[in-house]
Design a protein around this motif. Structure first.
Motif, PDB file in Angstrom:
ATOM      1  N   ASP A 243      17.324   6.070   5.030  1.00 32.81           N
ATOM      2  CA  ASP A 243      16.570   6.412   6.226  1.00 32.81           C
ATOM      3  C   ASP A 243      15.086   6.391   5.896  1.00 32.81           C
ATOM      4  O   ASP A 243      14.624   7.163   5.068  1.00 32.81           O
ATOM      5  CB  ASP A 243      17.009   7.817   6.652  1.00 32.81           C
ATOM      6  N   PRO A 244      14.334   5.494   6.527  1.00 33.89           N
ATOM      7  CA  PRO A 244      12.900   5.432   6.233  1.00 33.89           C
ATOM      8  C   PRO A 244      12.128   6.609   6.818  1.00 33.89           C
ATOM      9  O   PRO A 244      10.961   6.791   6.486  1.00 33.89           O
ATOM     10  CB  PRO A 244      12.465   4.119   6.873  1.00 33.89           C
TER      11      PRO A 244
ATOM     12  N   ILE B 204       8.887  -4.749  -2.305  1.00 33.23           N
ATOM     13  CA  ILE B 204       8.212  -4.927  -1.025  1.00 33.23           C
ATOM     14  C   ILE B 204       9.208  -5.403   0.032  1.00 33.23           C
ATOM     15  O   ILE B 204       9.235  -4.892   1.160  1.00 33.23           O
ATOM     16  CB  ILE B 204       7.046  -5.919  -1.165  1.00 33.23           C
ATOM     17  N   GLU B 205      10.057  -6.341  -0.338  1.00 32.63           N
ATOM     18  CA  GLU B 205      11.026  -6.853   0.633  1.00 32.63           C
ATOM     19  C   GLU B 205      11.995  -5.763   1.082  1.00 32.63           C
ATOM     20  O   GLU B 205      12.343  -5.665   2.255  1.00 32.63           O
ATOM     21  CB  GLU B 205      11.813  -8.028   0.024  1.00 32.63           C
ATOM     22  N   ILE B 206      12.427  -4.952   0.131  1.00 36.09           N
ATOM     23  CA  ILE B 206      13.378  -3.893   0.471  1.00 36.09           C
ATOM     24  C   ILE B 206      12.704  -2.846   1.354  1.00 36.09           C
ATOM     25  O   ILE B 206      13.266  -2.397   2.362  1.00 36.09           O
ATOM     26  CB  ILE B 206      13.962  -3.265  -0.811  1.00 36.09           C
ATOM     27  N   ALA B 207      11.494  -2.472   0.993  1.00 29.94           N
ATOM     28  CA  ALA B 207      10.766  -1.515   1.830  1.00 29.94           C
ATOM     29  C   ALA B 207      10.542  -2.101   3.226  1.00 29.94           C
ATOM     30  O   ALA B 207      10.714  -1.419   4.241  1.00 29.94           O
ATOM     31  CB  ALA B 207       9.432  -1.158   1.185  1.00 29.94           C
TER      32      ALA B 207
ATOM     33  N   GLY C  95       0.814  -1.210   0.000  1.00 27.33           N
ATOM     34  CA  GLY C  95       0.000   0.000   0.000  1.00 27.33           C
ATOM     35  C   GLY C  95       0.844   1.255   0.000  1.00 27.33           C
ATOM     36  O   GLY C  95       0.572   2.205  -0.737  1.00 27.33           O
ATOM     37  N   LEU C  96       1.874   1.225   0.818  1.00 32.51           N
ATOM     38  CA  LEU C  96       2.770   2.380   0.910  1.00 32.51           C
ATOM     39  C   LEU C  96       3.390   2.686  -0.448  1.00 32.51           C
ATOM     40  O   LEU C  96       3.431   3.843  -0.890  1.00 32.51           O
ATOM     41  CB  LEU C  96       3.864   2.088   1.941  1.00 32.51           C
ATOM     42  N   LEU C  97       3.858   1.652  -1.111  1.00 29.44           N
ATOM     43  CA  LEU C  97       4.487   1.842  -2.417  1.00 29.44           C
ATOM     44  C   LEU C  97       3.476   2.406  -3.411  1.00 29.44           C
ATOM     45  O   LEU C  97       3.752   3.395  -4.094  1.00 29.44           O
ATOM     46  CB  LEU C  97       5.055   0.516  -2.927  1.00 29.44           C
ATOM     47  N   ARG C  98       2.304   1.784  -3.458  1.00 27.69           N
ATOM     48  CA  ARG C  98       1.271   2.294  -4.376  1.00 27.69           C
ATOM     49  C   ARG C  98       0.956   3.752  -4.071  1.00 27.69           C
ATOM     50  O   ARG C  98       0.839   4.573  -4.980  1.00 27.69           O
ATOM     51  CB  ARG C  98       0.016   1.445  -4.281  1.00 27.69           C
ATOM     52  N   GLY C  99       0.864   4.054  -2.795  1.00 25.77           N
ATOM     53  CA  GLY C  99       0.581   5.435  -2.393  1.00 25.77           C
ATOM     54  C   GLY C  99       1.630   6.427  -2.888  1.00 25.77           C
ATOM     55  O   GLY C  99       1.365   7.616  -3.007  1.00 25.77           O
ATOM     56  N   HIS C 100       2.817   5.939  -3.166  1.00 26.39           N
ATOM     57  CA  HIS C 100       3.866   6.806  -3.692  1.00 26.39           C
ATOM     58  C   HIS C 100       4.075   6.609  -5.185  1.00 26.39           C
ATOM     59  O   HIS C 100       5.099   7.023  -5.729  1.00 26.39           O
ATOM     60  CB  HIS C 100       5.180   6.552  -2.943  1.00 26.39           C
TER      61      HIS C 100
END
Lengths: 140, 140
Positions: A87-88, A27-30, A13-18
Motif C-alpha cells: 500500500d503506497p 524506480i520502476e517498482i515505486a 526524489g522520493l526514494l532519496r528522501g527516504h
DNA sequence: TGATTTGTTAGACAAAGTCCAAACATTGGC
DNA sequence: GCCAATGTTTGGACTTTGTCTAACAAATCA
C-alpha cells in the motif's frame, strides 16, 4: 487527495528522501505503486514492471518491497492468507476489504475513533492499529 | 470465562450441535483447539494431534479446519502473512498481536466501540470487523 | 447383501516467498 | 583510463503453506 501525476523523476526524489539509492528497478517498482495509488501484490507489481520486456527478477521485487517497507515508504496490508498487498498510502488509515472482488478501499483513520480498548500488556508499545472491515454484496 | 475443562465427549456434542458428524479425527482436532483455548496454526494442530502416534493426515487437518470454519465453530485470524491462525473463540473480539513472540491476545469486542466509520459502499454488507493492534516490547 | 454416500489418506502439486553464490553495475581513487 | 570496493541484481534451488486427486475405508440404507 494527493498529487496525482507522478513521474519517474519524482520517484527518484522520493526514494532519496527516504534514504534509498534510486536504481532503475527500484524506480520502476515505486512508480508502479505510486502512479496507481492502488493496493498491489508482489505478483501484480512484477507483472506491471515486466509488462513489455522482462526487466526485473522475482528476487529483486521482493527485496525491493521489503526495503521499501523497512524505510516506511509502503505498508503491508495483511487481509488475505494467500498474499500480501503493498500500500503506497502510509498515512494512518484502515480498510474495507471486499471479500468477493478482493478490492481494498482506504478509510482515513483521522475520522475514526476506537474506544474502550484495554490497556496494553505492561512493557508493550503499540506498533500499529489495523481495522479491517470485511464486506460482501448483500443477499449472496 | 467459559467452561475450562473440556472432554472429548464434550467435543462430540459440540460438533453435533454445529451439524458436524463427529469422527475420531474431528474430535481430536476440536479438542486440541478448545481444551487449550489458544490460537493455533494448522501446523501446530497437526503436531499436537499426532503427538504420540501419527493419526491424522495433513489433508484431514486442513479439510477439518475448513469445515469448522464453514460451520462457524472456529474463526480464522489473519495477522501474519506466513500462516493462518485458528481461534476457538467465535464471540466478537479483537486481538493484540505481539510482533516479537507471535502471541495473540483476545480483546472482548463488547467493550470496544468504533466511531466515525464511513458508510459502506452501496449494496454491501458487513461480514466482520477485525481490529488488530500490533504491539512490541518497549525500547527495542 | 450390494450400492451409495461420507471421511480419510498419501502423495503429487501449486503458489508465495526466501536464500545464495555468481554476475553485474557504479563509484571513487589513483 | 584502470582497479578495487561496494552495492545491486539475478536465476535457480529451496521451503512452507495449502490444495487437489484418486484410492481406500467405513458407515448408511435399501
Amino acid at each position: 487527495m494527493e498529487k496525482q501525476h507522478y513521474t519517474r523523476d519524482d520517484m527518484a526524489g522520493l526514494l532519496r528522501g527516504h534514504g534509498i539509492n534510486p536504481t532503475h528497478q527500484r524506480i520502476e517498482i515505486a512508480y508502479a505503486l505510486f502512479s496507481r495509488q492502488e493496493h498491489l501484490s508482489a505478483d501484480q507489481i512484477m507483472a506491471i514492471v515486466n509488462d513489455r520486456h522482462s526487466e526485473t527478477s522475482k528476487a529483486t521485487v521482493y527485496n525491493t518491497l521489503n526495503l521499501f517497507k523497512l524505510h516506511k515508504l509502503v505498508r503491508e496490508v495483511i487481509v488475505d492468507p494467500s498474499k500480501v498487498f503493498y500500500d503506497p498510502n502510509t498515512g494512518p488509515h484502515h480498510h474495507f476489504y471486499n471479500l468477493q472482488s478482493g478490492e481494498l478501499i482506504d478509510i482515513d483513520a483521522r475520522d475514526v475513533q476506537i474506544q474502550g480498548l484495554p490497556a496494553l500488556p505492561t512493557g508493550m508499545v503499540t506498533e500499529g492499529v489495523d481495522v479491517i472491515i470485511r464486506i460482501r454484496p448483500q443477499h449472496t
